[in-house]
Scaffold this active site. Structure first.
Site, PDB file in Angstrom:
ATOM      1  N   ALA A  78       0.845  -1.197   0.000  1.00 58.14           N
ATOM      2  CA  ALA A  78       0.000   0.000   0.000  1.00 58.14           C
ATOM      3  C   ALA A  78       0.876   1.241   0.000  1.00 58.14           C
ATOM      4  O   ALA A  78       1.945   1.262   0.610  1.00 58.14           O
ATOM      5  CB  ALA A  78      -0.919   0.014   1.212  1.00 58.14           C
ATOM      6  N   ASP A  79       0.403   2.263  -0.689  1.00 54.01           N
ATOM      7  CA  ASP A  79       1.051   3.570  -0.632  1.00 54.01           C
ATOM      8  C   ASP A  79       0.269   4.539   0.240  1.00 54.01           C
ATOM      9  O   ASP A  79       0.818   5.531   0.700  1.00 54.01           O
ATOM     10  CB  ASP A  79       1.201   4.137  -2.041  1.00 54.01           C
ATOM     11  CG  ASP A  79       2.327   3.467  -2.799  1.00 54.01           C
ATOM     12  OD1 ASP A  79       3.421   4.051  -2.871  1.00 54.01           O
ATOM     13  OD2 ASP A  79       2.126   2.351  -3.296  1.00 54.01           O
ATOM     14  N   ARG A  80      -1.008   4.236   0.469  1.00 56.99           N
ATOM     15  CA  ARG A  80      -1.824   5.055   1.370  1.00 56.99           C
ATOM     16  C   ARG A  80      -3.084   4.267   1.731  1.00 56.99           C
ATOM     17  O   ARG A  80      -3.769   3.733   0.855  1.00 56.99           O
ATOM     18  CB  ARG A  80      -2.196   6.386   0.707  1.00 56.99           C
ATOM     19  CG  ARG A  80      -2.909   7.374   1.625  1.00 56.99           C
ATOM     20  CD  ARG A  80      -3.264   8.660   0.873  1.00 56.99           C
ATOM     21  NE  ARG A  80      -2.099   9.397   0.416  1.00 56.99           N
ATOM     22  CZ  ARG A  80      -1.660  10.532   0.965  1.00 56.99           C
ATOM     23  NH1 ARG A  80      -2.286  11.054   2.007  1.00 56.99           N
ATOM     24  NH2 ARG A  80      -0.605  11.151   0.473  1.00 56.99           N
ATOM     25  N   ALA A 113      -4.746   2.916  -1.637  1.00 54.03           N
ATOM     26  CA  ALA A 113      -4.040   3.260  -2.874  1.00 54.03           C
ATOM     27  C   ALA A 113      -2.809   2.373  -2.989  1.00 54.03           C
ATOM     28  O   ALA A 113      -2.012   2.278  -2.055  1.00 54.03           O
ATOM     29  CB  ALA A 113      -3.629   4.728  -2.868  1.00 54.03           C
TER      30      ALA A 113
END
EC number: 5.3.1.23
Length: 407
Positions: free
Chosen positions: A274-276, A284
């Site tokens: 995950a990036d966010r 995201a």
């Protein structure tokens, strides 16, 4: 082969930082020196370093290294924009630049928020504070990755035991979430590493303590997706899996459904990074993650997000509020890699015996393209979020409660 994405020589006042240029992998290993925030910005923006945790670490280290230069009077005299009486103001402006390098990955944003609290007009105090923070963020990330790996492996095996599943199974993953994306071991790939460690012990006949044995199931193969258009799966994850000798088969992004429906071993889970992650659990991650979640949902495959709590965004309620970075169109129109001999499938070497890089066009130059770097997977498609604090599961109404992740 090297899985060391970041080399930090932590000697107070004499630190050095090098990063592995991941654009050259898997055929060439070359390290780049990071001395300034500009160096950090360029390496992150160009994706020479990538992966949300690694981006944050390089951002922190580039700030530390710039402040280390500012301890040298001779360097300060060469910088027209640096007035040490305005150090705090100028460093905050420099951090704004750093933040703009990759807007979707929240780890960098969270780290920069922390850095802003540490800087002042006192360069010595600022440097010492940044040094301690840099050491801590690297050490905590590495320890948290091992914890996440164990948490995820135990959770999946416990779920399989509840299903009375025994025997061999495979898992899916996308992008690169291993040592190359972190300080070491990895997030989603860390869970896969931990699962395979258990498989090796079962195959070798090593006894496991009863308190840790949760299932007779064995993960015997990983299916990484190539992850177009930047091919992090085929270039980086495949590289890591081969390095660790974990049985794996690379697949195209478009072959997931056919693989699942025809595989000789059942596919029981997908692990993604995950990036966010926002407050309701919307996530995201690398473009293609959303479609992978749809396939898993269709076939009844468990879909897990694996990320440290530094990836959680406590200020955003739902995924539709996430700013999704769009990469340059030519990163889609062209494919870059190592030039391979047409008759002998080996890299072509230049005069210095290093592999030759080449770029090939794959679409008309005037063809409009859409090239988002990430997509948003809705929380409804996610079975669990694996962190260093444990595994977050949904309640009976299908909702996540992530409050403790933000503490």
């Amino acid at each position: 082969m090297s899985l060391k994405a970041i080399v930090f020589d932590r000697v107070l006042g004499k630190c050095s930082v090098k990063i592995l240029d991941q654009l050259l992998l898997p055929y060439q290993t070359q390290y780049l020196t990071i001395n300034t925030i500009d160096d950090g910005y360029r390496s992150i923006k160009s994706m020479q370093v990538r992966g949300a945790p690694a981006i944050a670490i390089v951002g922190v280290l580039s700030t530390l290294m710039e402040c280390q230069l500012l301890l040298q009077e001779s360097f300060v005299k060469t910088q027209s924009f640096y007035d040490l009486t305005q150090l705090e103001k100028i460093l905050n402006e420099r951090l704004d630049l750093l933040l703009s390098s990759r807007p979707t990955a929240v780890n960098l944003s969270n780290a920069i928020t922390d850095l802003r609290k540490l800087i002042s007009n006192d360069i010595g105090k600022t440097y010492n504070s940044l040094f301690q923070y840099a050491c801590d963020i690297i050490d905590h990330d590495y320890a948290d990755n091992f914890t996440m790996g164990e948490n995820g492996a135990k959770h999946l095996l416990a779920q399989l035991e509840k299903e009375a599943f025994e025997g061999d199974f495979g898992v899916l993953t996308i992008c690169n979430t291993g040592s190359l994306a972190t300080s070491g071991y990895g997030t989603a790939l860390g869970v896969i590493r931990s699962l395979y460690e258990r498989t090796k012990k079962q195959i070798s006949g090593d006894e496991q303590p009863k308190r840790t044995k949760t299932s007779n199931a064995k993960m015997v193969r990983v299916f990484p997706l190539e992850t177009r258009p930047y091919n992090q799966g085929s270039r980086l994850t495949a590289y890591e899996l081969l390095h660790d000798e974990i049985p794996s088969t690379l697949i195209t992004d478009s072959s997931i459904s056919y693989l699942v429906s025809t595989s000789k071993i059942p596919i029981k889970a997908a692990f993604v990074g995950a990036d966010r992650i926002v407050k309701n659990g919307d996530t995201a991650n690398k473009i293609g993650t959303y479609q992978l979640s749809i396939v898993c949902r269709h076939f009844g495959i468990k879909f897990y997000v694996v990320a440290p709590t530094t990836t959680f965004d406590s200020n955003t309620e739902t995924g539709d509020k996430i700013v999704v970075e769009e990469r340059p169109p030519n990163e889609f129109r062209f494919v870059q890699g190592t030039l391979i001999d047409g008759t002998d499938p080996t890299p072509v070497l230049n005069e210095s015996k290093t592999p030759v890089k080449a770029k090939v066009g794959i679409t008309p130059l005037d063809m409009p393209v859409w090239n988002p770097s990430f997509d948003i997977t809705p929380y409804t498609h996610i079975d669990g979020i694996i962190t260093e604090k444990g595994v977050f599961a949904k309640d009976e109404n299908g909702n996540f409660h992530l409050e403790t992740a933000f503490q």
